[in-house]
Scaffold this motif. Sequence first.
Motif, PDB file in Angstrom:
ATOM      1  N   ASN A 171     -18.687  38.210  29.937  1.00  0.00           N
ATOM      2  CA  ASN A 171     -18.366  37.608  31.227  1.00  0.00           C
ATOM      3  C   ASN A 171     -17.007  36.927  31.129  1.00  0.00           C
ATOM      4  O   ASN A 171     -16.809  36.044  30.293  1.00  0.00           O
ATOM      5  CB  ASN A 171     -19.439  36.588  31.618  1.00  0.00           C
ATOM      6  CG  ASN A 171     -19.304  36.116  33.051  1.00  0.00           C
ATOM      7  OD1 ASN A 171     -18.318  36.388  33.726  1.00  0.00           O
ATOM      8  ND2 ASN A 171     -20.313  35.395  33.517  1.00  0.00           N
ATOM      9  N   ALA A 197     -27.745  35.330  34.602  1.00  0.00           N
ATOM     10  CA  ALA A 197     -26.472  36.055  34.567  1.00  0.00           C
ATOM     11  C   ALA A 197     -26.177  36.744  35.902  1.00  0.00           C
ATOM     12  O   ALA A 197     -25.516  37.765  35.946  1.00  0.00           O
ATOM     13  CB  ALA A 197     -26.486  37.082  33.433  1.00  0.00           C
ATOM     14  N   TYR A 200     -22.427  37.174  36.450  1.00  0.00           N
ATOM     15  CA  TYR A 200     -21.854  38.260  35.643  1.00  0.00           C
ATOM     16  C   TYR A 200     -22.130  39.609  36.296  1.00  0.00           C
ATOM     17  O   TYR A 200     -21.235  40.453  36.427  1.00  0.00           O
ATOM     18  CB  TYR A 200     -22.448  38.185  34.241  1.00  0.00           C
ATOM     19  CG  TYR A 200     -21.864  39.124  33.205  1.00  0.00           C
ATOM     20  CD1 TYR A 200     -20.663  39.803  33.404  1.00  0.00           C
ATOM     21  CD2 TYR A 200     -22.539  39.322  31.991  1.00  0.00           C
ATOM     22  CE1 TYR A 200     -20.153  40.654  32.432  1.00  0.00           C
ATOM     23  CE2 TYR A 200     -22.030  40.165  31.018  1.00  0.00           C
ATOM     24  CZ  TYR A 200     -20.842  40.828  31.238  1.00  0.00           C
ATOM     25  OH  TYR A 200     -20.341  41.668  30.276  1.00  0.00           O
ATOM     26  N   SER A 230     -26.433  26.606  31.629  1.00  0.00           N
ATOM     27  CA  SER A 230     -26.201  27.750  30.774  1.00  0.00           C
ATOM     28  C   SER A 230     -26.670  27.558  29.338  1.00  0.00           C
ATOM     29  O   SER A 230     -26.533  28.447  28.526  1.00  0.00           O
ATOM     30  CB  SER A 230     -24.718  28.108  30.783  1.00  0.00           C
ATOM     31  OG  SER A 230     -23.957  27.022  30.328  1.00  0.00           O
ATOM     32  N   ALA A 237     -30.747  34.032  28.769  1.00  0.00           N
ATOM     33  CA  ALA A 237     -29.365  34.305  29.170  1.00  0.00           C
ATOM     34  C   ALA A 237     -28.798  35.490  28.400  1.00  0.00           C
ATOM     35  O   ALA A 237     -28.123  36.356  28.965  1.00  0.00           O
ATOM     36  CB  ALA A 237     -28.499  33.067  28.951  1.00  0.00           C
ATOM     37  N   ALA A 241     -27.569  38.970  30.096  1.00  0.00           N
ATOM     38  CA  ALA A 241     -26.198  39.445  29.912  1.00  0.00           C
ATOM     39  C   ALA A 241     -26.198  40.843  29.304  1.00  0.00           C
ATOM     40  O   ALA A 241     -25.399  41.705  29.700  1.00  0.00           O
ATOM     41  CB  ALA A 241     -25.421  38.477  29.026  1.00  0.00           C
TER      42      ALA A 241
END
Length: 357
Positions: A171, A197, A200, A230, A237, A241
């Motif tokens: 990201n 995410a 992203y 985050s 996470a 991602a």
Amino acid sequence: MQVWPSPEKANIQTRYVVMNHCEPKISVVMPIYNGEAYVQDALNSVLAQTRTDFELIVINDGSTDDTLRIVQSYSDPRIRLLSRQVNRGLAVSRNEGVDAATGQYIAMLDSDDVAISNRLEVQSNFLDKHQDVGVVGSWVQVIGKDGASYGETWRFETSPYRLPVALLFHNCFAQSSVMMRRDLLGKSPYRQAYPPAEDYDLWTRLAFVTRLANIPKPLVQYRYHSEGTSRKKAAIAEESASKVIVTQLESLGLRPEHHEMRIHRHLGRGLGCDDVVSFEMVETWLEKLVLANKDSERYDHDAFGEVIHERWFAFCRASSQLGLKALKKYRKSPMGKQNSLRLKVFCVFALECVLRK
């Protein structure tokens, strides 16, 4: 101020304010859940902006602490408060803020971060000047719980030319730094399938609709703390991602195996050679990416080559503890013969390898 229930959402009350000026140029969207510790810093940073023609849409996502009282204590007519009793998460809250926005541009800010005083002015001027760019972020300064600087700046890729490819590895935008053109987003642009995410995922989709950019200076302060959005669920996470990355790799015609994804994520983090990931494995994977892009023509050929070279160089430099072996591996590979590397950077890398031989 009058408060009345929204007919569309039974659990939401919206405080609408009649603006004392023309329609706002910018809508700032700020979701909050139990943010009493830092929300005043975030709100004050927006209200103190050098550009003043904005609305600040605050979404109270079912907070159980003092968040709602703090927001309601502000009398600034630019604030629009959406509040509900049930927590529904960031994606839903961000979508509600985007859908409620009336500005030409939408700026995002998390409730524990701080906008530098000229952020809105700098980014809106940039978008006014660059009509082909639809999403602009910035570099980010990291601060602690007390607001003191960590002395760390996140320097993201800035080139609209390379950003779509760079997103293939990680990201490249801090959510709180992003400003977007509202007419590009449609309704509810943040998809709930990728928490946390969602941002992203959105950037990777917008990369093929418009040009992206980052302004090469910090316009936002990111607060690093144990309660941060985050950091709470690092494992989730990482999984989300990885899902975003896999979707991008599939658009190249690739279905990465487990060990290939491990290599890819290793490269995205800028890590070097270790007991699991070797020079040969990395070189093989990067060559596979180059061939896949050549066949699919998904990304610009030259931009793709530059980013692949940067990933290869970053991996080799992070492996400089191996001495001349790292330098030789870098130079022997076709990916080490790109011309995008500055001589000074290469000389530093070479010196690091020589000193550790």
